[in-house]
Design an enzyme around this catalytic site. Structure first.
Site, mmCIF file in Angstrom:
data_model
loop_
_atom_site.group_PDB
_atom_site.id
_atom_site.type_symbol
_atom_site.label_atom_id
_atom_site.label_comp_id
_atom_site.label_asym_id
_atom_site.label_seq_id
_atom_site.Cartn_x
_atom_site.Cartn_y
_atom_site.Cartn_z
ATOM 1 C CD GLU A 1 -0.896 -0.432 3.371
ATOM 2 O OE1 GLU A 1 -1.883 -1.163 3.681
ATOM 3 O OE2 GLU A 1 -1.556 0.732 4.534
ATOM 4 C CB SER B 1 10.326 6.620 8.674
ATOM 5 O OG SER B 1 10.102 6.452 10.481
ATOM 6 C CB CYS C 1 1.320 1.579 9.190
ATOM 7 S SG CYS C 1 2.450 2.493 8.437
HETATM 8 N N1 SAH Z 1 9.454 1.090 9.568
HETATM 9 C C1 SAH Z 1 9.641 2.410 9.928
HETATM 10 C C2 SAH Z 1 8.972 2.967 8.839
HETATM 11 C C3 SAH Z 1 7.392 2.134 9.110
HETATM 12 S S1 SAH Z 1 6.199 3.298 10.027
HETATM 13 C C4 SAH Z 1 9.741 3.202 11.178
HETATM 14 O O1 SAH Z 1 9.737 2.142 11.925
HETATM 15 O O2 SAH Z 1 9.545 4.216 11.240
HETATM 16 C C5 SAH Z 1 6.332 4.593 9.680
HETATM 17 C C6 SAH Z 1 5.974 5.698 10.998
HETATM 18 O O3 SAH Z 1 4.660 5.251 12.153
HETATM 19 C C7 SAH Z 1 6.732 5.396 12.762
HETATM 20 O O4 SAH Z 1 6.767 6.111 13.351
HETATM 21 C C8 SAH Z 1 6.502 3.793 13.333
HETATM 22 O O5 SAH Z 1 6.479 3.859 14.900
HETATM 23 C C9 SAH Z 1 4.350 4.633 13.281
HETATM 24 N N2 SAH Z 1 3.594 4.083 13.386
HETATM 25 C C10 SAH Z 1 2.905 2.713 13.477
HETATM 26 N N3 SAH Z 1 1.912 1.660 13.065
HETATM 27 C C11 SAH Z 1 1.359 3.543 13.956
HETATM 28 C C12 SAH Z 1 -0.402 3.557 14.575
HETATM 29 N N4 SAH Z 1 -0.925 2.572 14.738
HETATM 30 N N5 SAH Z 1 0.268 4.634 15.308
HETATM 31 C C13 SAH Z 1 1.081 5.387 15.670
HETATM 32 N N6 SAH Z 1 1.614 5.423 14.411
HETATM 33 C C14 SAH Z 1 2.507 4.365 13.914
#
Ligand code: SAH
Length: 351
Positions: A99, A198, A340
């Protein structure tokens, strides 16, 4: 380096212009052909070899035989009725799905791409990791998310964030090739300063990336200011301590001159106290980091809840009192499985 697709063929969209020139020279083609081909793929965004009108039919057939051509297939699009954000579900050659999200901001259009099919980092609040990692994406598969969205929206993309499904630094070589081609003046030519990557914090790769001296923004998903709390949210914190992470961030800043952004997802009652804010400030100040607060987007597999609005505001105020530049991420596309990995997950559960 070259990348093979799942059928064992080299993905032509993942080759640099120099590599293409070599390949076409080996096929006995005149040197301008590589330029034409590269332009078709990365500037005119051709969806297949048949679109390439000025290439001889014979060459197109030879290429088709030898190389894979990444071309993502649109499976589904959801458009937010609140802010126009669009979420795309794309099918890959091997039947996997990824996605990507398109967001319209005042300063231009932004695309958030996935870097892997699934993820193995295991963050407890994230939907992308629930089914584990399937595979990393090829450079061409990362690029094509942006190409396909440019064509589908008919609008120019000016910003790219690698914040979708996957851990980009866990697919390191592919990510670097992708960044190189995305910012290439012969391709979409997106400015490195408009690209954000990120990471959950893979220390050795942060250091490697620093040495590349790219002008991209690195965002670190911190989410907690102590090792103990961070471990309870993110398994990767068992591998690298916050101290090691901060040293790597310092090194990144020193090498690139680019300030790091800390991402901090606020989870009600978990990491949103006054003490959490003070701990975060103590980490952000020496590195002169920008802090991006993300109200957690609850997923149904976990019972995390968002912090109350007043608590988020108090958290932000405390950081600002310490001289930190803070933004609260606007919740784009709340009505369309915004978090995500949620769209991919709900699609796979339907299947
Ligand atoms: N793996 C990378 C990039 C993907 S996630 C990382 O960890 O940065 C992108 C961002 O969204 C990250 O900061 C992650 O911790 C956050 N994230 C993922 N799921 C989330 C959720 N349900 N609510 C808020 N932030 C979330």
């Amino acid at each position: 380096m070259e990348w093979e697709n799942q059928q064992g063929k080299t993905d032509i969209k993942s080759l640099t212009l120099a590599q293409l020139q070599q390949k076409l020279a080996d096929m006995g083609e005149p040197s301008f052909r590589a330029q034409q081909l590269y332009q078709w793929m990365h500037r005119k965004l051709a969806r297949n070899y048949d679109d390439m009108g000025n290439l001889p039919r014979k060459l197109r057939e030879d290429l088709r035989e030898r190389y894979g051509y990444t071309s993502l297939r649109l499976i589904k699009v959801q458009e937010s009725q609140i802010d126009g954000t669009r979420k795309f579900l794309f099918g890959l050659e091997d039947g996997n799905v990824v996605e990507s999200v398109w967001m319209r901001y005042r300063h231009g259009n932004s695309v958030c791409i996935s870097s892997q099919v699934g993820c193995r980092m295991g963050c407890s609040f994230c939907a992308s990791t629930l089914g584990g990692l399937v595979r990393g994406l090829l450079p061409g598969e990362m690029l094509d998310q942006i190409y396909a969205i440019s064509l589908l929206t008919g609008e120019r993309v000016s910003n790219v964030v690698v914040m979708g499904t996957g851990e980009p630094l866990d697919n390191y070589d592919s990510l670097l090739r992708f960044l190189d081609m995305l910012t290439d003046e012969k391709g979409l030519h997106i400015s490195a300063r408009n690209v954000t990557v990120s990471t959950c914090g893979l220390v050795p790769q942060i250091r490697d990336l620093a040495r590349e001296k790219l002008q991209i923004t690195l965002a670190l998903s911190l989410h907690a200011a102590t090792d103990e709390k961070r471990r309870s949210l993110m398994p990767v914190a068992n591998r690298y301590s916050i101290k090691e992470l901060m040293e790597a961030c310092g090194y990144y800043f020193e090498q690139t001159g680019r300030r790091i952004t800390f991402e901090y997802s606020l989870v009600g009652g978990v990491n949103d106290s006054r003490q959490d804010a003070l701990g975060l400030a103590a980490l952000a100040v020496p590195l002169r980091c920008h802090v991006n607060l993300i109200p957690v987007n609850p997923i149904k597999e976990r019972d995390y809840v968002q912090s109350e609005a007043s608590r988020i505001q108090a958290f932000k105020n405390l950081l600002e009192k310490n001289g930190i530049n803070v933004t609260i991420r606007r919740e784009m596309g709340r009505d369309i499985d915004g978090a995500c990995g949620q769209l991919r997950r709900s699609y796979m559960q339907e299947e």
